[in-house]
Design a protein around this motif. Structure first.
Motif, PDB file in Angstrom:
ATOM      1  N   MET A 118       0.588  -1.325  -0.214  1.00 43.94           N
ATOM      2  CA  MET A 118      -0.321  -0.337   0.077  1.00 43.94           C
ATOM      3  C   MET A 118       1.084   1.386   0.232  1.00 43.94           C
ATOM      4  O   MET A 118       0.643   2.483  -0.634  1.00 43.94           O
ATOM      5  CB  MET A 118      -1.069   0.087   1.262  1.00 43.94           C
ATOM      6  CG  MET A 118      -1.897   1.175   1.141  1.00 43.94           C
ATOM      7  SD  MET A 118      -3.067   1.154  -0.587  1.00 43.94           S
ATOM      8  CE  MET A 118      -4.335  -0.083   0.651  1.00 43.94           C
ATOM      9  N   GLU A 119       2.144   1.269   0.949  1.00 39.30           N
ATOM     10  CA  GLU A 119       3.318   2.608   0.830  1.00 39.30           C
ATOM     11  C   GLU A 119       4.213   1.630   0.392  1.00 39.30           C
ATOM     12  O   GLU A 119       4.763   1.469   1.412  1.00 39.30           O
ATOM     13  CB  GLU A 119       2.784   2.728   2.272  1.00 39.30           C
ATOM     14  CG  GLU A 119       0.811   3.612   2.893  1.00 39.30           C
ATOM     15  CD  GLU A 119       1.135   3.942   3.980  1.00 39.30           C
ATOM     16  OE1 GLU A 119       1.989   4.156   4.610  1.00 39.30           O
ATOM     17  OE2 GLU A 119      -0.023   3.788   4.560  1.00 39.30           O
ATOM     18  N   GLU A 120       5.070   3.001   0.256  1.00 38.96           N
ATOM     19  CA  GLU A 120       6.259   3.173  -0.002  1.00 38.96           C
ATOM     20  C   GLU A 120       6.909   2.563   1.250  1.00 38.96           C
ATOM     21  O   GLU A 120       8.328   2.191   0.765  1.00 38.96           O
ATOM     22  CB  GLU A 120       6.858   4.487  -0.642  1.00 38.96           C
ATOM     23  CG  GLU A 120       8.488   3.942  -1.129  1.00 38.96           C
ATOM     24  CD  GLU A 120       8.696   5.584  -2.492  1.00 38.96           C
ATOM     25  OE1 GLU A 120       9.727   5.263  -2.658  1.00 38.96           O
ATOM     26  OE2 GLU A 120       8.611   6.696  -2.080  1.00 38.96           O
ATOM     27  N   SER A 121       6.466   2.622   2.274  1.00 36.74           N
ATOM     28  CA  SER A 121       7.171   2.834   3.325  1.00 36.74           C
ATOM     29  C   SER A 121       7.320   1.744   4.520  1.00 36.74           C
ATOM     30  O   SER A 121       8.236   0.720   4.583  1.00 36.74           O
ATOM     31  CB  SER A 121       6.909   3.858   4.598  1.00 36.74           C
ATOM     32  OG  SER A 121       5.427   3.502   5.154  1.00 36.74           O
ATOM     33  N   PHE A 155       4.750  -0.265  -4.830  1.00 39.25           N
ATOM     34  CA  PHE A 155       3.797  -0.037  -3.856  1.00 39.25           C
ATOM     35  C   PHE A 155       3.299   0.724  -4.939  1.00 39.25           C
ATOM     36  O   PHE A 155       3.191   1.085  -6.050  1.00 39.25           O
ATOM     37  CB  PHE A 155       4.040   1.393  -2.786  1.00 39.25           C
ATOM     38  CG  PHE A 155       5.224   2.208  -3.906  1.00 39.25           C
ATOM     39  CD1 PHE A 155       4.547   3.845  -3.517  1.00 39.25           C
ATOM     40  CD2 PHE A 155       6.140   2.433  -4.310  1.00 39.25           C
ATOM     41  CE1 PHE A 155       5.088   4.565  -3.998  1.00 39.25           C
ATOM     42  CE2 PHE A 155       6.841   3.674  -4.483  1.00 39.25           C
ATOM     43  CZ  PHE A 155       6.028   4.966  -4.222  1.00 39.25           C
ATOM     44  N   LYS A 156       1.500   0.901  -4.149  1.00 43.28           N
ATOM     45  CA  LYS A 156       0.618   1.504  -5.230  1.00 43.28           C
ATOM     46  C   LYS A 156       0.658   2.973  -5.856  1.00 43.28           C
ATOM     47  O   LYS A 156       1.135   3.725  -4.914  1.00 43.28           O
ATOM     48  CB  LYS A 156      -1.488   0.823  -4.220  1.00 43.28           C
ATOM     49  CG  LYS A 156      -1.863   1.028  -5.103  1.00 43.28           C
ATOM     50  CD  LYS A 156      -3.050   1.330  -4.635  1.00 43.28           C
ATOM     51  CE  LYS A 156      -4.493   2.094  -5.137  1.00 43.28           C
ATOM     52  NZ  LYS A 156      -5.914   1.525  -4.171  1.00 43.28           N
TER      53      LYS A 156
END
Length: 156
Positions: A118-121, A155-156
């Motif tokens: 969902m997230e780059e992190s 990531f999305k």
């Protein structure tokens, strides 16, 4: 404390062309794999061993088992660690070596999962969890060859 799990499957040879195993070429390698209350899988040997190329073969099923087991553990660990996976596809590859006497063995399997988080992190932790999934995978722990990983994390 360990806990045992028991599994059962039925393999039925369906390749008798009327003469049984009278000769090496007199029979098909076709068979069905059935497990109670599940779809029947039509199988054969690999075409290199006189099998039907339109049916699943044991080598492909071993590769699929490794990939599936890894994915299930991986998704579990991601959910526990707060890594939100929204897509997962693995194009697993295996190398089997046939020996001079006709026997053979897998030399290695490499899983090539493409995971979308969902997230780059989340990318770095998502990459790390493949190692943990491999350590827990029941199938990977049962084979005597290396199971490698070459993940791509997006990531999305």
């Amino acid at each position: 404390m360990s806990k045992e799990h028991h599994y059962q499957t039925t393999i039925q040879w369906t390749g008798n062309k009327g003469k049984g195993t009278e000769s090496y070429k007199s029979y098909e390698r076709s068979h069905s794999i059935s497990i109670e209350n599940k779809a029947v899988i039509e199988a054969s040997s690999d075409p290199a061993f006189r099998g039907d190329k339109t049916k699943h073969n044991p080598e492909e099923m071993l590769l699929s088992s490794l990939s599936s087991c890894h994915m299930l553990w991986y998704l579990h660990f991601c959910s526990v660690e707060g890594i939100i996976v929204i897509d997962y596809t693995d194009k697993a590859k295996g190398i089997m070596e046939e020996t001079s006497n006709g026997s053979g063995h897998f030399k290695e399997v490499t899983l090539h999962p493409t995971v979308v988080v969902m997230e780059e992190s989340m990318i770095e932790k998502a990459r790390e969890l493949h190692k943990k999934a491999n350590q827990y995978c029941f199938i990977a722990n049962s084979v005597n060859f290396p199971v490698k990983h070459a993940p791509i994390i997006l990531f999305k």
